[in-house]
Design a protein around this motif. Structure first.
Motif, PDB file in Angstrom:
ATOM      1  N   ARG A 287      -6.244  -6.092  11.061  1.00  0.00           N
ATOM      2  CA  ARG A 287      -7.457  -6.197  10.249  1.00  0.00           C
ATOM      3  C   ARG A 287      -8.401  -7.242  10.856  1.00  0.00           C
TER       4      ARG A 287
ATOM      5  N   VAL B 241      -4.948   1.558   7.569  1.00  0.00           N
ATOM      6  CA  VAL B 241      -4.726   1.792   6.144  1.00  0.00           C
ATOM      7  C   VAL B 241      -3.264   2.048   5.803  1.00  0.00           C
TER       8      VAL B 241
ATOM      9  N   THR C  77     -15.547  -1.133  -6.685  1.00  0.00           N
ATOM     10  CA  THR C  77     -15.909   0.023  -5.865  1.00  0.00           C
ATOM     11  C   THR C  77     -15.243  -0.041  -4.496  1.00  0.00           C
TER      12      THR C  77
ATOM     13  N   THR D 217     -16.702   8.575   2.200  1.00  0.00           N
ATOM     14  CA  THR D 217     -17.094   7.715   1.070  1.00  0.00           C
ATOM     15  C   THR D 217     -18.617   7.597   0.982  1.00  0.00           C
TER      16      THR D 217
ATOM     17  N   TYR E 126      -4.297   1.513  -9.452  1.00  0.00           N
ATOM     18  CA  TYR E 126      -5.436   0.851 -10.105  1.00  0.00           C
ATOM     19  C   TYR E 126      -6.554   1.874 -10.232  1.00  0.00           C
TER      20      TYR E 126
ATOM     21  N   ALA F   4     -12.862   7.070   6.985  1.00  0.00           N
ATOM     22  CA  ALA F   4     -13.268   6.111   5.937  1.00  0.00           C
ATOM     23  C   ALA F   4     -14.767   5.858   6.012  1.00  0.00           C
ATOM     24  N   GLY F   5     -15.314   5.969   7.219  1.00  0.00           N
ATOM     25  CA  GLY F   5     -16.710   5.618   7.421  1.00  0.00           C
ATOM     26  C   GLY F   5     -17.694   6.714   7.084  1.00  0.00           C
TER      27      GLY F   5
ATOM     28  N   ARG G 244      -0.204   1.850  -5.049  1.00  0.00           N
ATOM     29  CA  ARG G 244       0.655   0.862  -4.400  1.00  0.00           C
ATOM     30  C   ARG G 244       2.108   1.181  -4.764  1.00  0.00           C
TER      31      ARG G 244
ATOM     32  N   HIS H 258      -0.565  -5.512   9.575  1.00  0.00           N
ATOM     33  CA  HIS H 258      -1.845  -5.185   8.948  1.00  0.00           C
ATOM     34  C   HIS H 258      -2.813  -6.359   9.064  1.00  0.00           C
TER      35      HIS H 258
ATOM     36  N   ARG I 154      -6.733  -5.917   1.048  1.00  0.00           N
ATOM     37  CA  ARG I 154      -7.038  -4.571   1.527  1.00  0.00           C
ATOM     38  C   ARG I 154      -8.414  -4.115   1.083  1.00  0.00           C
TER      39      ARG I 154
ATOM     40  N   GLY J 263     -12.476  -1.779  -3.786  1.00  0.00           N
ATOM     41  CA  GLY J 263     -11.117  -2.302  -3.918  1.00  0.00           C
ATOM     42  C   GLY J 263     -11.152  -3.820  -4.036  1.00  0.00           C
TER      43      GLY J 263
ATOM     44  N   CYS K 287     -12.182  -3.026   1.150  1.00  0.00           N
ATOM     45  CA  CYS K 287     -12.810  -2.173   2.168  1.00  0.00           C
ATOM     46  C   CYS K 287     -13.307  -2.988   3.369  1.00  0.00           C
TER      47      CYS K 287
ATOM     48  N   ILE L 258       0.838  -1.215   0.000  1.00  0.00           N
ATOM     49  CA  ILE L 258       0.000   0.000   0.000  1.00  0.00           C
ATOM     50  C   ILE L 258       0.867   1.257   0.000  1.00  0.00           C
TER      51      ILE L 258
HETATM   52  C1  HEM Z   1     -10.618   0.515   2.244  1.00  0.00           C
HETATM   53  C2  HEM Z   1     -14.118   2.209  -0.643  1.00  0.00           C
HETATM   54  C3  HEM Z   1     -17.034   2.758   3.197  1.00  0.00           C
HETATM   55  C4  HEM Z   1     -13.401   1.485   6.106  1.00  0.00           C
HETATM   56  C5  HEM Z   1     -11.328   0.892   1.132  1.00  0.00           C
HETATM   57  C6  HEM Z   1     -10.858   0.794  -0.229  1.00  0.00           C
HETATM   58  C7  HEM Z   1     -11.830   1.285  -1.030  1.00  0.00           C
HETATM   59  C8  HEM Z   1     -12.933   1.674  -0.192  1.00  0.00           C
HETATM   60  C9  HEM Z   1     -11.780   1.411  -2.546  1.00  0.00           C
HETATM   61  C10 HEM Z   1      -9.514   0.203  -0.673  1.00  0.00           C
HETATM   62  C11 HEM Z   1      -8.444   1.257  -0.855  1.00  0.00           C
HETATM   63  C12 HEM Z   1      -7.196   0.693  -1.532  1.00  0.00           C
HETATM   64  O1  HEM Z   1      -7.228  -0.330  -2.213  1.00  0.00           O
HETATM   65  O2  HEM Z   1      -6.139   1.337  -1.417  1.00  0.00           O
HETATM   66  C13 HEM Z   1     -15.210   2.485   0.153  1.00  0.00           C
HETATM   67  C14 HEM Z   1     -16.492   2.943  -0.351  1.00  0.00           C
HETATM   68  C15 HEM Z   1     -17.311   3.089   0.726  1.00  0.00           C
HETATM   69  C16 HEM Z   1     -16.548   2.732   1.904  1.00  0.00           C
HETATM   70  C17 HEM Z   1     -16.803   3.195  -1.825  1.00  0.00           C
HETATM   71  C18 HEM Z   1     -18.743   3.545   0.789  1.00  0.00           C
HETATM   72  C19 HEM Z   1     -19.614   3.476  -0.192  1.00  0.00           C
HETATM   73  C20 HEM Z   1     -16.320   2.438   4.308  1.00  0.00           C
HETATM   74  C21 HEM Z   1     -16.830   2.461   5.668  1.00  0.00           C
HETATM   75  C22 HEM Z   1     -15.797   2.129   6.487  1.00  0.00           C
HETATM   76  C23 HEM Z   1     -14.639   1.871   5.658  1.00  0.00           C
HETATM   77  C24 HEM Z   1     -18.273   2.808   6.040  1.00  0.00           C
HETATM   78  C25 HEM Z   1     -15.752   1.982   7.993  1.00  0.00           C
HETATM   79  C26 HEM Z   1     -16.731   2.220   8.813  1.00  0.00           C
HETATM   80  C27 HEM Z   1     -12.347   1.132   5.302  1.00  0.00           C
HETATM   81  C28 HEM Z   1     -11.054   0.711   5.813  1.00  0.00           C
HETATM   82  C29 HEM Z   1     -10.256   0.424   4.697  1.00  0.00           C
HETATM   83  C30 HEM Z   1     -11.065   0.692   3.527  1.00  0.00           C
HETATM   84  C31 HEM Z   1     -10.661   0.610   7.289  1.00  0.00           C
HETATM   85  C32 HEM Z   1      -8.800  -0.047   4.716  1.00  0.00           C
HETATM   86  C33 HEM Z   1      -8.744  -1.554   4.656  1.00  0.00           C
HETATM   87  C34 HEM Z   1      -7.332  -2.093   4.706  1.00  0.00           C
HETATM   88  O3  HEM Z   1      -6.395  -1.388   4.335  1.00  0.00           O
HETATM   89  O4  HEM Z   1      -7.193  -3.255   5.114  1.00  0.00           O
HETATM   90  N1  HEM Z   1     -12.601   1.422   1.140  1.00  0.00           N
HETATM   91  N2  HEM Z   1     -15.279   2.385   1.514  1.00  0.00           N
HETATM   92  N3  HEM Z   1     -14.996   2.065   4.345  1.00  0.00           N
HETATM   93  N4  HEM Z   1     -12.310   1.112   3.929  1.00  0.00           N
HETATM   94 FE1  HEM Z   1     -13.828   1.656   2.729  1.00  0.00          FE
END
Ligand code: HEM
Length: 441
Positions: A102, A91, A380, A255, A341, A251-252, A320, A98, A386, A382, A388, A75
């Motif tokens: 996670r 993240v 959408t 998005t 990506y 993040a929560g 990345r 990680h 990693r 990912g 979401c 990442i």
């Molecule tokens: C990771 C999208 C909602 C927590 C990601 C990634 C994407 C994404 C694309 C991957 C990023 C990467 O590959 O570098 C979205 C979208 C959402 C959403 C489109 C809503 C429509 C949420 C919510 C939360 C959240 C509601 C928490 C309450 C996280 C976390 C990661 C993450 C903690 C990191 C995961 C990791 O690195 O292991 N999200 N997200 N996301 N998202 Fe979401």
């Protein structure tokens, strides 16, 4: 695949200006990627945020990147985001740290935990819908941000921030610094964001310490994390908890703000789809309580929401770092460079989606299931290790919000506004979506 043949060419493309590279065009031009895709194809080089970067477009590229995490890729956050998110944030963590974190954090997103969040989501949604009804006309994007932030604060850290505008303002200031150059001079967005981070962490620490005094209170993510233990039997330290909670709060809600605004926009622009979605609510019974069971029956709404997230993905893509030189489609991907990506271009790929520029929820019907034709066609959230973490939380909140809105309210676009989508910081209409809002008669 490891590259043993160092004679392979680099992808075509242009590095742009010294130091700045093509960063400004990348941040400002919504067609940055498509213009270069037309010129160079699905793999091209550029220079972003001070680093040579290879854009890799399409489902095959997604699969390559997502399946090679921690082998060829790791990442990568731009420097400003890395500092502002903090080194103990999920993240920014990598490798086994990680993986362990996670696993621990995912306890807060299991089906049982999600079911317990449902009543609060319904309550806060109703509160905001009634507030907007009183307003009659509003700019929806900032209002939806207040709503998603309230839900996030309530369900992640158990706090009602309804009246704490300072917390929301600090958060906005912090967010504004994420995609900037990390210049620590007074008055820069980055410096302001750093100050905001310190204040936010202090507030979060207060919340944690209060909760440690009453450990059993509240069903929320913080409550679960205070009790959660990793494989070695230890709890998260306060310092780590603060970074993890700041990340989850960010993040929560950002998005989701984008996703819900797009839902409201796209349904206003597609009245026949709105009518079909409303018809489904009527069949289920608009007066009935929203429960996990009723939500499960809303299969057309599932398709609509999935299409919203395909059509205007909140997150455009991800970076990345290349940790080992490798090969993709006959090109060398050198160690030390970045790769990115792309969600938007994947979702607009005509070899996957029929008429991708049309908003068409039926493409996700059981018969058509266009996203199933190839792995990693729908990204959408990912993919890979990693993907979401909050995906199911997001889907639940979107569905509750959408169902209540369809059941009880009507909205209409105010004429003369700019509805073009800007991707910075996340996808949203340029003028913030101005609407007339009223109860259904
Ligand atoms: C990771 C999208 C909602 C927590 C990601 C990634 C994407 C994404 C694309 C991957 C990023 C990467 O590959 O570098 C979205 C979208 C959402 C959403 C489109 C809503 C429509 C949420 C919510 C939360 C959240 C509601 C928490 C309450 C996280 C976390 C990661 C993450 C903690 C990191 C995961 C990791 O690195 O292991 N999200 N997200 N996301 N998202 Fe979401």
């Amino acid at each position: 695949m490891k590259n043993t043949n160092h004679q392979l060419p680099l992808p075509p493309g242009n590095f742009g200006l010294p130091f700045l590279g093509e960063t400004i065009a990348f941040l400002r031009d919504p067609d940055f990627v498509t213009k270069r895709q037309k010129k160079y194809g699905n793999v091209f080089k550029t220079n972003l945020f001070g680093l040579p970067t290879i854009m890799m477009l399409g489902a095959d590229a997604n699969r390559f990147i997502f399946s090679q995490e921690n082998q060829n890729f790791v990442i990568k956050w731009i420097d400003s985001a890395l500092v502002l998110l903090g080194s103990a944030s999920l993240v920014t963590q990598t490798g086994t740290t990680h993986q362990k974190r996670r696993k621990l954090l995912s306890q807060a997103f299991q089906p049982r935990a999600l079911a317990s969040y449902l009543p609060s989501m319904v309550e806060i949604s109703n509160l905001y819908l009634q507030r907007w009804e009183k307003m009659g006309q509003l700019t929806w994007y900032p209002e939806i941000r207040n709503y998603t932030f309230d839900v996030a604060c309530k369900l992640l850290v158990g706090t009602d921030v309804n009246n704490d505008t300072h917390f929301a303002e600090l958060f906005e200031e912090w967010c504004n610094g994420l995609l900037t150059l990390p210049i620590r001079l007074p008055g820069t967005k980055f410096s302001k964001a750093l100050k905001a981070r310190e204040k936010l962490l202090a507030k979060i620490e207060d919340i944690i310490r209060q909760r440690q005094q009453q450990p059993s209170s509240g069903q929320d993510v913080l409550g679960l994390l205070l009790n959660a233990k990793d494989e070695d039997g230890s709890n998260l330290s306060i310092e780590e908890l603060k970074d993890q909670l700041l990340t989850l709060l960010f993040a929560g809600h950002e998005t989701l703000t984008s996703a819900l605004t797009s839902f409201c926009l796209l349904l206003a622009q597609n009245p026949e789809i709105l009518a079909a979605a409303r018809e489904e609510q009527e069949q289920i019974g608009c007066e009935g309580e929203l429960t996990s069971e009723t939500l499960q029956k809303m299969t057309y709404l599932d398709q609509v929401l999935k299409e919203v997230l395909r059509f205007i993905p909140p997150v455009g893509g991800g970076f990345r770092s290349v940790i080992q030189t490798c090969e993709f489609n006959g090109y060398s991907i050198p160690q030390g460079w970045s790769v990115m990506y792309q969600v938007v271009t994947t979702h607009q790929d005509q070899s996957i989606y029929k008429n991708p520029e049309t908003f068409d929820p039926q493409r996700f019907s059981v018969d058509r299931a266009e996203d199933k034709s190839k792995p990693f066609s729908y990204v959408t959230f990912g993919g890979g290790v990693r993907e979401c973490l909050g995906k199911e939380f997001a889907k639940l909140e979107m569905k509750i919000f959408a169902a209540l809105l369809l059941r009880g309210y009507e909205w209409e676009l105010v004429p003369g506004q700019n509805l073009d989508i800007t991707m910075i910081p996340l996808a949203h209409p340029c003028d913030g979506l101005k609407v007339y809002f009223r109860p259904r008669v």
